[in-house]
Design an enzyme around this catalytic site. Sequence first.
Site, PDB file in Angstrom:
ATOM      1  N   ASP A  48       0.863  -1.165   0.000  1.00 58.32           N
ATOM      2  CA  ASP A  48       0.000   0.000   0.000  1.00 58.32           C
ATOM      3  C   ASP A  48       0.906   1.222   0.000  1.00 58.32           C
ATOM      4  OD1 ASP A  48      -2.253   1.578   0.428  1.00 58.32           O
ATOM      5  OD2 ASP A  48      -1.813   1.638   2.568  1.00 58.32           O
ATOM      6  N   LYS A  49       0.418   2.327  -0.441  1.00 52.67           N
ATOM      7  CA  LYS A  49       1.293   3.507  -0.412  1.00 52.67           C
ATOM      8  C   LYS A  49       1.070   4.341   0.851  1.00 52.67           C
ATOM      9  CE  LYS A  49       0.673   7.491  -2.409  1.00 52.67           C
ATOM     10  NZ  LYS A  49       1.181   8.547  -1.539  1.00 52.67           N
ATOM     11  N   ARG A  98      -5.284   4.477  -8.053  1.00 50.71           N
ATOM     12  CA  ARG A  98      -6.743   4.593  -8.078  1.00 50.71           C
ATOM     13  C   ARG A  98      -7.412   3.225  -7.949  1.00 50.71           C
ATOM     14  NH1 ARG A  98      -8.234   9.253  -6.496  1.00 50.71           N
ATOM     15  NH2 ARG A  98      -7.591  11.017  -7.747  1.00 50.71           N
ATOM     16  N   LYS A 143      -7.465  -4.314  -5.402  1.00 53.71           N
ATOM     17  CA  LYS A 143      -6.151  -4.708  -4.881  1.00 53.71           C
ATOM     18  C   LYS A 143      -6.104  -6.223  -4.731  1.00 53.71           C
ATOM     19  CE  LYS A 143      -5.152  -0.524  -2.209  1.00 53.71           C
ATOM     20  NZ  LYS A 143      -4.790  -0.016  -0.890  1.00 53.71           N
ATOM     21  N   ASP A 149      -1.563  -1.050   5.954  1.00 51.78           N
ATOM     22  CA  ASP A 149      -1.816  -0.626   7.325  1.00 51.78           C
ATOM     23  C   ASP A 149      -3.284  -0.327   7.596  1.00 51.78           C
ATOM     24  OD1 ASP A 149      -1.942   1.672   5.774  1.00 51.78           O
ATOM     25  OD2 ASP A 149      -1.484   2.928   7.499  1.00 51.78           O
TER      26      ASP A 149
END
Lengths: 885, 365
Positions: free
Chosen positions: A70-71, A474, A480, A501
Amino acid sequence: MFTDFLSFMVLFNFIIPVSMYVTVEMQKFLGSFFITWDKDFYDNEIKEGALVNTSDLNEELGQVEYVFTDKTGTLTQNNMEFIECCIDGFQYKHQDASSELDGFCVTDGPVSKLHQKAGREKEELFLRALCLCHTVQVKESTEQCPDQVDGMSNEVDCLGIDGALSHPQERRGFIASSPDEIALVKGAMRYGFTFLGLESKSMKILNRSNVVEKYELLHVLNFDPVRRRMSVIVRASSGDTLLFCKGADSSIFPRVRKEEVDRIRLHVERNATDGYRTLCVAYKLLSAEEYTQADAELREARLALQDREEKLMAVYNQVETGMSLIGATAVEDRLQEEAAETMEALQGAGMKVWVLTGDKMETAKSTCYACRLFQKNTELLELTVRTLDDKDRAREDKLHELLLEYHKKAVQDAPPVKAGVTRSWSSASQDYGFIVDGASLSMILNSSPESSNSRYKNLFLQICQNCTAVLCCRMAPLQKAQIVKMVKNSKGSPITLSIGDGANDVSMILEAHVGIGIKGKEGRQAVRNSDYALPKLKHLKKLLLAHGHLYYVRIAHLVQYFFYKNLCFILPQFLYQFFCGYSQQPLYDAAYLTMYNICFTSMPILAYSLLEQHICIEVLLDNATLYREIAKNAMLRWRPFLYWTVLGLFHGLLFFFGVWYLFHNPALQDNGQVFGNWSYGTIVFTVLVFTVTLKLALDTRHWTWINHFVIWGSLAFYVFFSFFWGGIIWPFLRQQRLYFVFANMLSSVSAWLVIILLILLSLLPEILLVVFRKPRGPHSRQSLPVFYLLLSSSPTVTIHFPIPMSSSSLKYSLVSMCSTAAKMLSCLLPWHVLLMTAAPPSTKRTCMKFNAELQHYQTEREREREREGVRGGAGQQCPDGVLFA
Amino acid sequence: MMASGYKEEDGHIGVTALGGASLRGRKPENTAFKQQRLPAWQPVLTAGSVLPAFFIIGLIFIPIGIGLYVTSNNIREIEIDYTGEEVSNPCFSCAQNFTWNSSSPCTCSIPFYLQQSYESNVFMYYGLSNFYQNHRRYVKSRDDSQLNGDLTSLTKPSKECEPYAFHEHKPIAPCGAIANSMFNDTLELFYIDPNGSRVAVPLSSTGIAWWTDKHVKFRNPGNNANLSAAFQGTVKPINWRHPVYELDTDPENNGFINEDFIVWMRTAALPTFRKLYRVIQRKNSLVPTLPRGNYSLQVTYNFPVRSFEGRKRVILSTISWMGGKNPFLGIAYVTVGSVCFFLGVVLLFIHHKYGNKSSSADMAN
């Protein structure tokens, strides 16, 4: 007949290592404690260490091929920081800021104070522009700082957290649609211009001399991702009408004067490669006529009922012309601690890192640059709504076309897979990065139900797999998971790992083989649903490279060893059937049969599988490439399995026939008395127990006191038990088969001699193999493998090899070193690799080959450069000597 | 899932409690064990360190092997087959005419010639071939409690002894197939004097069984000196000619503690085996135990082997510190020793060659 069959089943059931299951489970369960106990995973901020929710996946950590991360909150702290700006070609860097950077400290020239470079008016103009050109709102300081809301849409930042600023008027919060804007406003505040707020269409600014300036806000030309800029039109108290514009360099540069661009472009490019988000700021003084015209057009466009968007765009474009460039800003989305190092290590370890984020592309891309997932020379293949939008054709067609084009580029034109250095070298210089967004992805995955659907998917997958890094922006949470599932089910079913997270990462954490939750501030969902929870992203490196690697090696060895030891345990028993009329007579006593896997040989392998460090942890962390040596289940493939099986067969045959030859004359004692079948079995069993234990001892590279205790203890226990078991007439047994058999065996010199001979002979090939396989040997803690790459004025790379390495990891190290050097110096020397210290012959051969291929590569590059007319003599730019450790 | 499952099951393991506690925010203890930093010895096997070992092994094994081989060769051994399969064999008629219930035993004598005199104690073995004493159902067909003198087992033999546990509703002592098939040929040795007279060679029947078997594992039932009374109520094994208490006249070698019986009860490992039958003690140091010359082996032929194509033989052998004659160990030791030595030389060569090269050659490059 059937009873015979059953008897054989009972006799040979030991070949199936049932006890292995127990040992493996114990190893996994106990082994997972080492992760919990690791103090490197302890985070002082949240006062927590790692959490292990499953003990089943320890070894999978050593096999990860794809990392999905994840970013927001994982790679970045989602916390924008104003780093530096450039006004009129001069660089300004806040001194406080440099200390807060991690790893990005570029010290080219002394950091100068603000007032000594550009003209004062230019500076103030620039800072005013920063203060005015935004859509930030001020939040009153009396209120409590609200918690950060997920994502970037409603970023609320509290200055109070920073603590460094103490002025009462600075204790205020800003609310903006983008965290960058807050960073810019705060950056301007640091230089003395404070934005006080917007009141009834007038913006108030507290300037450096503590005077409040008022500007009337006339128009806001909103930001949109296509224009990639925004503008405001304000009227100063002096009556001038000003247009301030900020935006991406690509959208600003064409709209300003050429001569201004050159001075600033250098800074912008440098900042961009450093991974900062750069924005350029321009302004324009509007004359009264110009303004009235623009004003009228804007109003008209806003009120248009048809094609309002397009009309607005046209007006915007018309207004934002002929500006003059004032400067540029660099904002950093603060990465997590050591995020870049971690990502680099993961890539070095051969893992493919995919960033899956809900963010917009630009933000995500700059993060990828900052994390060094995309490098300067990475060629980006974009498959987003923007690239798909083509007026002439349907998106579907364009998608098809782009996919084919990218496929050709990344897959078909990629150098053929051969085990040469050239491939790794050239692929290291031609990295591809792939960017895809949610809309395009859903088109690929759920396009028309025709056959092309799976074809798109395959193309997409192949492209992705040939890219070093993939960015999916996006993304919806379920998308995901969809991506993870697609990769998981692709050819070769690679091991996937997801790390995130937030609650939006749960689906992908659950989908991947290994799910890792970051114990962020964002609630506990990710942690609860994960297999492992870590306090910080940086801990992933140790978890995979050290723990994962070790656990994989341990469990692989454990499994192979178990099959081996049961094979050479049962093989003599099998062979014995040919000599006892196929009557299912056991060779060993029942006690030995039962105790073999439970007591005599279980503890050493358990200790080994918990404590072994064939390479010590520091070395594993320093050399990410070592992870590649166990990639693709390297220790549980056919070859190692065959090796262990052959070893087991060899040992079994040796044990049985060694004793068989001895028993041609069963009169083995010096008083002429003879030995019977139980003595035969006991001799074989003694040889067996000693051999398999000593074989493990040979494999042990890390002898702690526990290993010593358990290995020698097991052997001692065997001897003790045999004496004890044969020393008593057991009242509850009908048969006293082993009464004094062991003691009598030891009274025979021949038995001793044959035991010693057989043990030694069994281990002999093993010892030989270890000696000849020396290059794979352990790396002791003292001789850390440090590569010194010395680039001196002479065009030679000198590499110091304190440790022996396998050729594959050596190749990789060489390539990565050279490309690092090339990037650092942005010059290409006619390199020549020279080995300094004693390296094994195989290393030398690799280096020779590498040299030859490098030379070939360089001449080609040289020719290319000449053809393109690039200026030569790049070597002169290089500093005299650089030393990395 | 797994971890929580285990925590319940293996709660007694100490580490569980520790691990569980550390999850709750306590900083992990900085102990060497928990941080996987236990001081460790990290041996590296290199050509350099293995080389001496190879040479040492070679240097130790080759002399041992030579010693073993010489010792084995010095052992005198003679095998005399008396199965009587061939017509020329004196025991041919006995073998052909064997009947289980013949009242008069068939005897035959086989002459043989000793080329060399046997100086030390000579051990007389009988050898059987193709006799699967290691067959599973045979091996388990015994009752060690009965043989250990247990009175209840004497009257109620173990089920393992079936079908040799009871005969006509009376318990068999000793029960089981092993005891039932006991070797019962009587072998006697005569020295033929050059003048033609036959001198019986004295054969000692003690010291042929393991000391612990004779004195601990095998015991006669009850404390009764009168063995026939002790075995009251039992019958002899079906194939035996005499009950167990008539195996010998010597009370110390009778009943279950008869050494021939004990030797037979130790089942052989392989279908071809030998068992110690008698010992010929050396009288004095001047006269060899068996001087060279003509001998005659007198066999009372009771043990049938034709039915399973077995063979019977008598072996006269001297014994060394390593046991009976067996060249295998000596050859194996010499071979392994030589291989080690050879490998040592090869390794030395490799080590020497590449050890030098890697330190100097590259610098010049």
